[in-house]
Design an enzyme around this catalytic site. Structure first.
Site, mmCIF file in Angstrom:
data_model
loop_
_atom_site.group_PDB
_atom_site.id
_atom_site.type_symbol
_atom_site.label_atom_id
_atom_site.label_comp_id
_atom_site.label_asym_id
_atom_site.label_seq_id
_atom_site.Cartn_x
_atom_site.Cartn_y
_atom_site.Cartn_z
ATOM 1 N N SER A 150 0.864 -1.188 0.000
ATOM 2 C CA SER A 150 0.000 0.000 0.000
ATOM 3 C C SER A 150 0.895 1.230 0.000
ATOM 4 C CB SER A 150 -0.869 -0.002 1.266
ATOM 5 O OG SER A 150 -1.365 1.297 1.538
ATOM 6 N N TYR A 173 -1.726 -1.391 10.053
ATOM 7 C CA TYR A 173 -1.643 -1.420 8.585
ATOM 8 C C TYR A 173 -0.296 -0.879 8.113
ATOM 9 C CZ TYR A 173 -3.636 -1.363 3.844
ATOM 10 O OH TYR A 173 -3.912 -1.629 2.520
HETATM 11 N N1 LIG Z 1 -8.995 -1.247 -1.044
HETATM 12 C C1 LIG Z 1 -7.998 -0.366 -0.972
HETATM 13 O O1 LIG Z 1 -8.182 0.863 -0.946
HETATM 14 C C2 LIG Z 1 -6.571 -0.857 -0.918
HETATM 15 C C3 LIG Z 1 -5.532 0.073 -1.077
HETATM 16 C C4 LIG Z 1 -4.212 -0.381 -0.986
HETATM 17 C C5 LIG Z 1 -3.955 -1.718 -0.787
HETATM 18 N N2 LIG Z 1 -4.990 -2.588 -0.645
HETATM 19 C C6 LIG Z 1 -4.667 -3.998 -0.406
HETATM 20 O O2 LIG Z 1 -5.253 -4.792 -1.409
HETATM 21 C C7 LIG Z 1 -5.592 -6.072 -0.867
HETATM 22 C C8 LIG Z 1 -7.061 -6.365 -1.138
HETATM 23 O O3 LIG Z 1 -7.846 -5.372 -0.501
HETATM 24 P P1 LIG Z 1 -9.430 -5.272 -0.700
HETATM 25 O O4 LIG Z 1 -9.784 -3.859 -0.464
HETATM 26 O O5 LIG Z 1 -9.811 -5.923 -1.979
HETATM 27 O O6 LIG Z 1 -9.935 -6.138 0.544
HETATM 28 P P2 LIG Z 1 -11.365 -6.876 0.758
HETATM 29 O O7 LIG Z 1 -11.615 -6.847 2.233
HETATM 30 O O8 LIG Z 1 -12.398 -6.350 -0.166
HETATM 31 O O9 LIG Z 1 -11.058 -8.376 0.312
HETATM 32 C C9 LIG Z 1 -10.181 -9.173 1.044
HETATM 33 C C10 LIG Z 1 -10.536 -10.639 0.836
HETATM 34 O O10 LIG Z 1 -9.649 -11.404 1.684
HETATM 35 C C11 LIG Z 1 -10.386 -12.465 2.217
HETATM 36 N N3 LIG Z 1 -9.713 -12.937 3.440
HETATM 37 C C12 LIG Z 1 -9.694 -12.358 4.667
HETATM 38 N N4 LIG Z 1 -8.979 -13.104 5.524
HETATM 39 C C13 LIG Z 1 -8.524 -14.172 4.830
HETATM 40 C C14 LIG Z 1 -7.728 -15.292 5.159
HETATM 41 N N5 LIG Z 1 -7.270 -15.483 6.408
HETATM 42 N N6 LIG Z 1 -7.422 -16.200 4.187
HETATM 43 C C15 LIG Z 1 -7.905 -16.036 2.927
HETATM 44 N N7 LIG Z 1 -8.680 -14.989 2.550
HETATM 45 C C16 LIG Z 1 -8.981 -14.075 3.487
HETATM 46 C C17 LIG Z 1 -11.780 -11.909 2.482
HETATM 47 O O11 LIG Z 1 -12.750 -12.945 2.574
HETATM 48 C C18 LIG Z 1 -11.971 -11.010 1.260
HETATM 49 O O12 LIG Z 1 -12.611 -11.692 0.206
HETATM 50 C C19 LIG Z 1 -5.233 -6.009 0.625
HETATM 51 O O13 LIG Z 1 -3.941 -6.540 0.813
HETATM 52 C C20 LIG Z 1 -5.241 -4.538 0.919
HETATM 53 O O14 LIG Z 1 -4.437 -4.195 1.999
HETATM 54 C C21 LIG Z 1 -6.291 -2.196 -0.707
#
Ligand SMILES: NC(=O)c1ccc[n+]([C@@H]2O[C@H](COP(=O)([O-])OP(=O)(O)OC[C@H]3O[C@@H](n4cnc5c(N)ncnc54)[C@H](O)[C@@H]3O)[C@@H](O)[C@H]2O)c1
Length: 261
Positions: A150, A173
């Site tokens: 991130s 985070y």
């Molecule tokens: N959304 C944002 O703004 C953003 C920005 C920067 C980085 N990210 C990173 O991108 C990645 C995805 O983020 P997102 O927003 O799509 O998240 P999200 O919460 O929409 O999806 C995460 C998924 O991970 C699954 N999950 C949770 N715990 C788990 C486990 N123990 N084993 C397997 N699956 C598991 C959940 O069921 C979910 O489907 C993350 O690493 C997040 O930190 C997101």
């Protein structure tokens, strides 16, 4: 000159958290780029629904599989039995987002136990999947791992963009995503002679109906776009998985419309 190497050539990639906001887009992008994808998530029903939606548009390209990135048995079981039915796996996208029920609080309210638990679930989970998949890939001819970090693994928090909202940038985070970047370099170095490439993507904020004051304040610190759409990261992911990036390892691609500049 013809550009080559962007096609994923029927190769099979596992996306953790594949049923989530970015996970669905990443899984779909792999299928659309000519690859095959294991939609893995600890939520088996949502993984199944995601794979079915992808197969409707790209027949035969998605496989649903329940996998918990914090459970060693679950991770090793996927690596031992899925290739028997579907052939070798060529890469991993560490994209899951585990957090405990109290995640997301302000610094003063984060307990030592919560900090440790969230570090263990997320940084620990990424370590576990990386350790198991990198060893598998090294033993089967190489491959590509992409870790989701991130912008907040790269720069200090900009707390002012959260003012007037219940949101914050959790201290866990920051520590987790910085750790993910250095795990990326560690694994890249460890496996560089074995043909296992390990890179990271550091996205800016993705628009998901956040409060309007936040979206506005965030956008003021970025370029023309502000918060990204979830589809904005798909090309970067496909590039890193593909042969177009075959000599790239240990790197971090920041995709943030200039927010960190
Ligand atoms: N959304 C944002 O703004 C953003 C920005 C920067 C980085 N990210 C990173 O991108 C990645 C995805 O983020 P997102 O927003 O799509 O998240 P999200 O919460 O929409 O999806 C995460 C998924 O991970 C699954 N999950 C949770 N715990 C788990 C486990 N123990 N084993 C397997 N699956 C598991 C959940 O069921 C979910 O489907 C993350 O690493 C997040 O930190 C997101």
């Amino acid at each position: 000159m013809t550009l080559s190497g962007f096609d994923l050539q029927d190769r099979l990639f596992c996306v953790t958290g594949g049923a989530g906001l970015l996970g669905k887009v990443f899984c779909t992008a792999i299928a659309a780029a000519g690859g095959r994808v294991i939609v893995s998530d600890h939520d088996a029903d949502r993984a199944q629904a995601t794979a079915e939606a992808i197969n409707a548009a790209h027949p035969g390209r998605a496989i649903a599989r329940a996998m918990d990135i914090t459970d060693e048995t679950s991770v090793t079981a996927l690596l031992s039995d899925l290739p028997r039915e579907h052939g070798p796996i060529h890469g991993l996208v560490n994209n899951a987002y585990p957090r405990n029920a109290r995640y997301g609080r302000k610094l003063e309210e984060v307990t030592y136990a919560d900090f440790c638990e969230n570090m263990a679930l997320h940084a620990g989970g990424y370590f576990l999947t990386s350790q198991k998949f990198a060893a598998y890939l090294a033993a089967t001819g190489g491959g590509s791992i992409v870790n989701l970090s991130s912008i907040y693994g790269v720069i200090a928090p900009r707390f002012e963009v959260y003012e007037g909202t219940p949101m914050t940038m959790p201290v866990e985070y920051a520590a987790i995503k910085a750790a993910v970047l250095h795990l990326t370099r560690y694994f890249a170095q460890y496996y560089r002679k074995a043909g296992v490439r390990v890179n990271a993507i550091s996205p800016g904020g993705i628009f998901d109906n956040q409060p309007e004051p936040f979206v506005r304040a965030y956008g003021a610190q970025a370029g023309q776009k502000g918060m990204l759409d979830k589809e904005d990261l798909a090309g970067t992911l496909v590039y890193l998985l593909s042969d177009a990036a075959r000599h790239m390892t240990g790197q971090n691609l920041i995709v943030d419309d200039g927010f960190t500049l």
